[in-house]
Motif scaffolding. Structure first.
Motif, mmCIF file in Angstrom:
data_model
loop_
_atom_site.group_PDB
_atom_site.id
_atom_site.type_symbol
_atom_site.label_atom_id
_atom_site.label_comp_id
_atom_site.label_asym_id
_atom_site.label_seq_id
_atom_site.Cartn_x
_atom_site.Cartn_y
_atom_site.Cartn_z
ATOM 1 N N ALA A 49 3.131 -11.900 23.182
ATOM 2 C CA ALA A 49 2.866 -12.513 24.485
ATOM 3 C C ALA A 49 1.948 -11.591 25.288
ATOM 4 C CB ALA A 49 4.171 -12.749 25.228
ATOM 5 N N GLU A 50 1.092 -12.212 26.106
ATOM 6 C CA GLU A 50 0.137 -11.437 26.890
ATOM 7 C C GLU A 50 0.844 -10.507 27.890
ATOM 8 O OE1 GLU A 50 0.318 -14.612 26.291
ATOM 9 O OE2 GLU A 50 -0.284 -15.907 27.966
ATOM 10 N N GLY A 103 -3.533 -17.786 20.615
ATOM 11 C CA GLY A 103 -2.367 -18.502 20.069
ATOM 12 C C GLY A 103 -2.793 -19.822 19.446
ATOM 13 N N GLN A 104 -3.628 -20.547 20.176
ATOM 14 C CA GLN A 104 -4.078 -21.843 19.667
ATOM 15 C C GLN A 104 -4.906 -21.672 18.389
ATOM 16 O OE1 GLN A 104 -6.099 -26.005 20.998
ATOM 17 N NE2 GLN A 104 -6.004 -24.440 22.561
ATOM 18 N N PHE A 108 7.022 -19.758 15.555
ATOM 19 C CA PHE A 108 6.827 -19.646 17.007
ATOM 20 C C PHE A 108 8.165 -19.453 17.705
ATOM 21 C CE2 PHE A 108 6.971 -22.042 21.077
ATOM 22 C CZ PHE A 108 6.085 -21.275 21.817
ATOM 23 N N GLU A 158 11.360 -21.902 17.558
ATOM 24 C CA GLU A 158 12.550 -21.454 18.298
ATOM 25 C C GLU A 158 12.200 -21.611 19.759
ATOM 26 O OE1 GLU A 158 15.353 -20.562 17.088
ATOM 27 O OE2 GLU A 158 14.942 -20.018 15.013
ATOM 28 N N CYS A 159 12.732 -22.632 20.405
ATOM 29 C CA CYS A 159 12.242 -22.943 21.756
ATOM 30 C C CYS A 159 13.325 -22.757 22.827
ATOM 31 C CB CYS A 159 11.632 -24.326 21.754
ATOM 32 S SG CYS A 159 10.225 -24.438 20.627
ATOM 33 N N TRP A 213 7.776 -12.975 25.618
ATOM 34 C CA TRP A 213 7.840 -11.649 26.226
ATOM 35 C C TRP A 213 9.266 -11.185 26.519
ATOM 36 C CZ3 TRP A 213 10.533 -13.014 30.413
ATOM 37 C CH2 TRP A 213 10.343 -14.306 30.926
ATOM 38 N N PHE A 262 -4.383 -14.297 24.851
ATOM 39 C CA PHE A 262 -3.713 -15.375 25.574
ATOM 40 C C PHE A 262 -3.357 -16.531 24.642
ATOM 41 C CE2 PHE A 262 -5.875 -12.948 28.804
ATOM 42 C CZ PHE A 262 -4.883 -12.829 29.755
ATOM 43 N N SER A 300 8.416 -21.487 24.724
ATOM 44 C CA SER A 300 8.892 -22.661 25.456
ATOM 45 C C SER A 300 8.784 -23.924 24.598
ATOM 46 C CB SER A 300 8.066 -22.835 26.727
ATOM 47 O OG SER A 300 6.716 -23.019 26.369
ATOM 48 N N TYR A 323 -1.041 -28.850 16.742
ATOM 49 C CA TYR A 323 -2.085 -28.026 16.099
ATOM 50 C C TYR A 323 -1.991 -28.165 14.580
ATOM 51 C CZ TYR A 323 -2.120 -25.357 20.577
ATOM 52 O OH TYR A 323 -2.177 -24.962 21.888
ATOM 53 N N LYS A 373 0.782 -12.652 17.080
ATOM 54 C CA LYS A 373 0.223 -12.645 18.441
ATOM 55 C C LYS A 373 1.359 -12.445 19.434
ATOM 56 C CE LYS A 373 -0.527 -15.380 21.777
ATOM 57 N NZ LYS A 373 -0.213 -14.465 22.894
ATOM 58 N N VAL A 396 5.227 -25.520 24.672
ATOM 59 C CA VAL A 396 4.230 -24.923 23.760
ATOM 60 C C VAL A 396 4.626 -25.164 22.305
ATOM 61 C CG1 VAL A 396 3.094 -22.780 23.078
ATOM 62 C CG2 VAL A 396 3.455 -23.259 25.492
#
Ligand code: NAD
Length: 495
Positions: A190-191, A225-226, A239, A264-265, A164, A220, A242, A252, A188, A245
């Motif tokens: 961010a919420e 996302g999952q 992605f 990219e975290c 976000w 969500f 964080s 996954y 997707k 995640v």
């Protein structure tokens, strides 16, 4: 130039809140919605379709259908470029509205959105659109009678899950190279910040992007996302978010179809200021903006300042003078210095770090959660000095306007402490000694090491990290490599 009336623009916005699947604007299959709030006021903005696994299935199916039809994937690169450049023009015409939307949606200063973030997103899309008809293949050096044609081909269906903090930018960093290369995408957002991504998809359809090529499913992380991360028909998952995640996405992929995963975290970027830096005023400008821009909610935020012991006091004084320019205010008021935190939850997390910091370090300025006009989630620009390199605030990603100042005695010590992190996203060095600049930058473990500047970003320069900051690179032609595979056609002919 007269500044637009941002309150007026924000009142005039109609925020699209339905998913975009197969070129249609649809409610979630379950009929469920979630409320999106303006973090600066706490007021609801809209009810947004809450997509889940069923909607992701539908979006992936439409992306696959579009990909296999060749309507986009096999279109000449120059033709894809034309469509994407039409999208660039539509977005450019809407910079004020997109900027106001992001300001309302996640609390960022509209001045930053309109002056930097949104134009940057448009430029990045333009850069990838213009790049795509200039990508050449190779010919392998095979023996006479054999010809090896090596081309870059799109992967198929790309899933993109983004955070976000820079909602449109993060979406464009993934979608622009993926779409330009001929892939279909399921995004997707961010919420906390779905609106500019949804508008992006709407404008893409208007620009002539075929139905199903870009799908956006708000929802969500644990559900939508999952589902994207575990989908058996997604070829690649890009992605940004964080580190915790990011690790889930690796799992996954391993537990589903072994899709390619690009991450990219998080980050805990060091800035090292040496006493031979001739312009400490300019360095202080950079360091302050490096930690306070976007309320410190920046993956590459310069959150650890290593300053030489002989200039520590001088430099902190210079920073303190700049703090007055970063005081919280209404994000839609261009005189405000700091916007709202993305939501009350995140603000509470940041305050927990500040409380932790108070226990072992010296609070130089800030440290309080505040409201603006009696509402919203804001945090003062905060600086701690005398921070131990082992302290929680020196090690964990806070993702807020909190700077930890750590003094050092010599170059080796600074490099050792700077590299002592699970992250390796960005780093900065301030020095006027050319040899030191090269020496230190080559020893710092970070995807981008900036000298005499903090966190510079350009479409031409790859962005991404080492260690637990992730893998792969966004931006530049190297981003295109992520969304394509090398394909060889070996031809034997009679000599
Ligand atoms: P986050 O990881 O909580 O969420 C990011 C995205 O992942 C969101 O779309 C979210 O819905 C989704 N998600 C959350 N849980 C999930 C799950 N269990 N399964 C699948 N998807 C899930 O991150 P955030 O709070 O939105 O953003 C902040 C983080 O993003 C920070 O760590 C920051 O450093 C990082 N970030 C990195 C970069 C970069 O380029 N390296 C850029 C911006 C932000």
């Amino acid at each position: 130039m007269i500044s637009p009336d941002w309150h007026e623009i924000s009142r005039s916005l109609t925020l699209g809140s339905r998913a975009v699947i197969g070129g249609r604007f649809v409610d979630a299959h379950s009929g469920r919605t979630f409320t999106s709030f303006n973090p600066a006021t706490g007021e609801p903005l809209a009810e947004v379709a809450e997509g889940d696994g069923v909607d992701i299935d539908a979006a992936v199916a439409s992306a696959r259908k579009a990909f296999e039809s060749g309507v986009w994937s096999r279109r000449a690169p120059a033709e894809r470029k034309k469509v994407l450049l039409r999208l660039v023009e539509l977005m450019r015409a809407e910079i004020p509205e997109l900027s106001a939307t992001e300001s309302l949606d996640m609390g960022k200063l509209v001045r930053d959105a309109a002056g930097n973030d949104i134009p940057a997103a448009v430029n990045i899309l333009q850069w990838h659109a213009e790049e795509i008809d200039k990508v050449y293949g190779e010919m392998a050096p095979l023996p006479e009678g054999n010809m090896g044609l090596i081309r870059r081909v799109p992967l198929g269906v790309v899933g993109a899950v983004v955070p976000w903090n820079f909602p449109l930018n993060m979406a464009v960093w993934k979608c622009a190279p993926a779409l330009a290369a001929g892939n279909s995408v399921v995004l997707k957002p961010a919420e906390q910040s779905p609106f500019t991504a949804l508008r992006f998809a709407e404008l893409a359809l208007e620009a002539g992007l075929p139905e199903g090529v870009l799908n956006v499913v708000p929802g969500f992380g644990e559900t939508a996302g999952q589902a994207l991360g575990r989908h058996m028909d997604v070829d690649c998952l890009a992605f940004t978010g964080s580190t915790a995640v990011g690790k889930l996405f690796l799992r996954y992929a391993g537990e589903s179809n072994m899709k390619q995963v690009w991450l990219e975290c998080g980050g805990k970027s060091p800035v090292i200021v040496f006493p031979d830096c001739a312009d400490l005023e300019a360095a202080a400008d950079q360091v302050a903006s490096g930690i306070f821009y976007n309320q410190g909610q920046v993956c590459s935020a310069a959150s650890r300042l290593f300053v030489h012991e002989t200039i520590e006091k001088t430099f902190i004084d210079l920073l303190l003078k700049r703090v007055t320019a970063y005081q919280p205010g209404d994000p839609l008021d261009t005189r405000s210095g700091l916007g709202a935190m993305v939501d009350a939850n995140h603000a509470r997390n940041v305050m927990r770090f500040i409380e932790e910091g108070r226990k072992g370090a010296a609070l130089v300025t800030g440290g309080n959660a505040v409201t603006v006009n009696g509402r919203g989630s804001f945090i003062e620009p905060t600086i701690f000095s005398d921070v131990s390199p082992d302290a929680v605030i020196a090690r964990d990603e806070i993702f807020g306007p909190v700077l930890s100042v750590i003094r050092f005695r010599d170059e080796d010590e600074a490099i050792r402490m700077a590299n002592d992190s699970i992250y390796g996203l960005a780093a900065s060095v301030f020095t006027d000694d050319l040899s030191r600049a090269h020496r230190v930058s080559s020893r710092l473990t970070a995807g981008v090491v900036a000298v005499n500047v903090v966190d510079p970003v350009s479409p031409t320069v790859p962005f991404g990290g080492f260690k637990q900051s992730g893998s792969g690179r966004d931006l530049s032609r190297h981003a295109t490599e992520k969304y394509t595979a090398l394909k060889t056609t070996w031809i034997r002919y009679r000599c």
